[in-house]
Design a protein around this motif. Structure first.
Motif, PDB file in Angstrom:
ATOM      1  N   PHE A 149       0.829  -1.196   0.000  1.00 25.72           N
ATOM      2  CA  PHE A 149       0.000   0.000   0.000  1.00 25.72           C
ATOM      3  C   PHE A 149       0.867   1.250   0.000  1.00 25.72           C
ATOM      4  O   PHE A 149       1.931   1.261   0.616  1.00 25.72           O
ATOM      5  N   PRO A 150       0.412   2.313  -0.673  1.00 26.34           N
ATOM      6  CA  PRO A 150       1.196   3.540  -0.652  1.00 26.34           C
ATOM      7  C   PRO A 150       1.163   4.154   0.748  1.00 26.34           C
ATOM      8  O   PRO A 150       0.115   4.201   1.392  1.00 26.34           O
ATOM      9  N   LYS A 152       3.016   7.199   1.318  1.00 31.56           N
ATOM     10  CA  LYS A 152       3.198   8.652   1.196  1.00 31.56           C
ATOM     11  C   LYS A 152       2.036   9.165   0.365  1.00 31.56           C
ATOM     12  O   LYS A 152       2.095   9.187  -0.856  1.00 31.56           O
ATOM     13  N   THR A 153       0.968   9.567   1.021  1.00 31.37           N
ATOM     14  CA  THR A 153      -0.234   9.916   0.261  1.00 31.37           C
ATOM     15  C   THR A 153      -0.943  11.075   0.931  1.00 31.37           C
ATOM     16  O   THR A 153      -0.675  11.409   2.074  1.00 31.37           O
ATOM     17  N   ALA A 154      -1.823  11.701   0.148  1.00 27.00           N
ATOM     18  CA  ALA A 154      -2.719  12.746   0.657  1.00 27.00           C
ATOM     19  C   ALA A 154      -1.970  13.861   1.354  1.00 27.00           C
ATOM     20  O   ALA A 154      -2.321  14.285   2.436  1.00 27.00           O
ATOM     21  N   ARG A 155      -0.903  14.331   0.729  1.00 21.48           N
ATOM     22  CA  ARG A 155      -0.172  15.436   1.346  1.00 21.48           C
ATOM     23  C   ARG A 155      -0.983  16.727   1.332  1.00 21.48           C
ATOM     24  O   ARG A 155      -0.730  17.629   2.116  1.00 21.48           O
ATOM     25  N   ASN A 156      -1.967  16.788   0.441  1.00 18.62           N
ATOM     26  CA  ASN A 156      -2.767  18.005   0.374  1.00 18.62           C
ATOM     27  C   ASN A 156      -3.709  18.136   1.557  1.00 18.62           C
ATOM     28  O   ASN A 156      -4.166  19.212   1.864  1.00 18.62           O
ATOM     29  N   LEU A 157      -4.006  17.006   2.206  1.00 18.49           N
ATOM     30  CA  LEU A 157      -4.958  17.062   3.311  1.00 18.49           C
ATOM     31  C   LEU A 157      -4.292  17.510   4.597  1.00 18.49           C
ATOM     32  O   LEU A 157      -4.918  18.134   5.430  1.00 18.49           O
TER      33      LEU A 157
ATOM     34  N   ILE B 127      -7.692  14.908  -5.932  1.00 22.65           N
ATOM     35  CA  ILE B 127      -6.819  15.711  -5.072  1.00 22.65           C
ATOM     36  C   ILE B 127      -5.988  14.799  -4.171  1.00 22.65           C
ATOM     37  O   ILE B 127      -4.768  14.890  -4.120  1.00 22.65           O
ATOM     38  N   SER B 128      -6.669  13.906  -3.427  1.00 25.81           N
ATOM     39  CA  SER B 128      -5.958  13.159  -2.391  1.00 25.81           C
ATOM     40  C   SER B 128      -6.209  11.668  -2.446  1.00 25.81           C
ATOM     41  O   SER B 128      -5.687  10.941  -1.638  1.00 25.81           O
ATOM     42  N   TYR B 133      -8.019   6.499  -0.873  1.00 31.21           N
ATOM     43  CA  TYR B 133      -6.828   6.866  -0.129  1.00 31.21           C
ATOM     44  C   TYR B 133      -6.091   5.591   0.314  1.00 31.21           C
ATOM     45  O   TYR B 133      -6.707   4.685   0.852  1.00 31.21           O
ATOM     46  N   GLU B 134      -4.825   5.498   0.040  1.00 31.71           N
ATOM     47  CA  GLU B 134      -3.999   4.333   0.387  1.00 31.71           C
ATOM     48  C   GLU B 134      -4.532   3.040  -0.225  1.00 31.71           C
ATOM     49  O   GLU B 134      -4.437   1.973   0.368  1.00 31.71           O
ATOM     50  N   GLN B 140      -1.057   7.783  -6.270  1.00 31.53           N
ATOM     51  CA  GLN B 140      -1.227   8.824  -5.261  1.00 31.53           C
ATOM     52  C   GLN B 140      -0.455  10.073  -5.663  1.00 31.53           C
ATOM     53  O   GLN B 140       0.445  10.028  -6.485  1.00 31.53           O
ATOM     54  N   ASN B 141      -0.835  11.207  -5.037  1.00 29.95           N
ATOM     55  CA  ASN B 141      -0.138  12.487  -5.204  1.00 29.95           C
ATOM     56  C   ASN B 141      -0.024  12.885  -6.676  1.00 29.95           C
ATOM     57  O   ASN B 141       1.049  12.951  -7.252  1.00 29.95           O
ATOM     58  N   ASP B 143      -0.460  15.676  -7.919  1.00 27.56           N
ATOM     59  CA  ASP B 143       0.173  16.981  -8.137  1.00 27.56           C
ATOM     60  C   ASP B 143       1.666  16.853  -8.390  1.00 27.56           C
ATOM     61  O   ASP B 143       2.290  17.790  -8.879  1.00 27.56           O
TER      62      ASP B 143
END
Lengths: 158, 183
Positions: A149-150, A152-157, B127-128, B133-134, B140-141, B143
């Motif tokens: 699973f990733p 490093k994710t959702a850095r925008n949150l 966006i996320s 998520y995960e 992911q990411n 941007d």
């Protein structure tokens, strides 16, 4: 024909290969089968008991018991009974006979289950990759011990 | 899937042979010069009033994306027109989760679009990751992969939110703050 007579007919035909039968209600049967007989049982269900519709086929991973369960949910167009068959496979080398010769729509279910759980279907006509991207093949991502699973994710949150 | 080759437009070797009577160049000296002058304001005024977007509906947000382009919201009055070919488009709208399997195709669409071009991230998934998520299957990411100018949160955002995003993108282009062009 109701659920009780159906399961009696099935157990008398396949003595010893069907076990842990429970009739939950008039329309629900759950049974466990030996993996090597699953195709014969499906053939009998389709020809004699008019279970003509394989609703779905999937797998469940039990890492604590070191088992993978392949689950067949089979319905009918003639009567309201829905039958759930479970075949228990060892987790190290899960191999089971394909039911595509009986229920043709199991083709894509088995291809998907093979990719996501690594259940090997013997005598499947066409076990090509279906859903996963090429670099993820062989990782069995729906097994419980999958680690890819990733993180490093959702850095925008945050 | 076909192999996607890297595009190198400023490479001398890729230039076609001499065409009689036509001057060809591989340098961007003219546009680099124009960026320093007042003429860029006029160019940006033209660009910001014709933001055509690609119709690639990638998830549930795609429904909102499609209805934005239709008659009820009438975005043609802002110069925002849906285009079916990425070769005609200026704005890429990432309108949903990007699975690892779809990412090469999306990058190919992005490579096919002629510059100047911009990206809008539409919806929480883009966006996320949103509910994905995960997840093992989503990239992911986003941007880090695309130069995103405007984020539109929501699940899904309304069509008015997308029009608002276009207005903000127009303001960014007018202010020369957009990531689509290098100033």
């Amino acid at each position: 024909m109701d659920a009780k007579t159906m399961i009696d007919s099935l157990s008398s035909q396949f003595t010893g290969t069907i076990y842990d039968v429970s009739v939950e209600s008039d329309i629900r049967i759950i049974a466990k089968v030996k993996p090597e007989n699953v195709k014969d049982i499906c053939r009998y269900l389709k020809d004699k008991l008019s279970f003509g519709h394989l609703c779905c086929e999937f797998a469940v991973d039990y890492p604590n018991r070191n088992e993978i369960e392949v689950v067949y949910v089979i319905g009918s167009y003639d009567h309201p009974v829905v039958l759930t068959l479970k075949a228990i496979l060892p987790r190290d080398n899960p191999e089971i006979e394909s039911v595509v010769p009986v229920y043709w729509n199991a083709n894509w279910y088995e291809r998907e289950t093979y990719e996501l759980f690594g259940v090997k279907y013997l005598n499947h006509p066409d076990l090509r990759p279906l859903v996963l991207p090429r670099e993820m093949l062989g990782e069995w991502p729906l097994r419980k011990d999958y680690k890819g699973f990733p993180n490093k994710t959702a850095r925008n949150l945050v | 899937m076909a192999e996607v080759k890297a595009v190198t437009p400023n490479n001398k070797e890729d230039m076609p042979e001499e065409i009689p009577g036509v001057m060809t160049t591989s340098s961007s000296a003219i546009s680099d010069f124009l960026k320093k002058t007042k003429a860029q304001d006029l160019i940006n005024w033209g660009r910001k009033n014709s933001l055509w977007f690609t119709v690639n509906a990638m998830g549930c947000c795609g429904v909102e994306l499609l209805s934005t382009g239709m008659a009820h919201y009438d975005t043609d009055r802002f110069g925002i027109i849906p285009r079916n070919s990425p070769r005609h488009a200026d704005v890429l709208i990432i309108s949903g989760y990007v699975t690892k399997k779809y990412l090469p195709a999306l990058q190919r669409i992005w490579d096919q679009m002629p510059a100047p071009k911009w990206v809008i991230c539409f919806g929480d998934c883009a966006i996320s990751g949103g509910p994905f998520y995960e997840s093992y299957s989503t990239a992911q990411n986003i941007d880090e992969i695309f130069p995103v100018d405007v984020y539109v949160p929501g699940c899904p955002p309304r069509c008015e939110a997308l029009i608002q995003a276009f207005v903000e993108l127009q303001q960014k282009i007018a202010a020369k703050k957009d990531k689509g062009t290098e100033y």
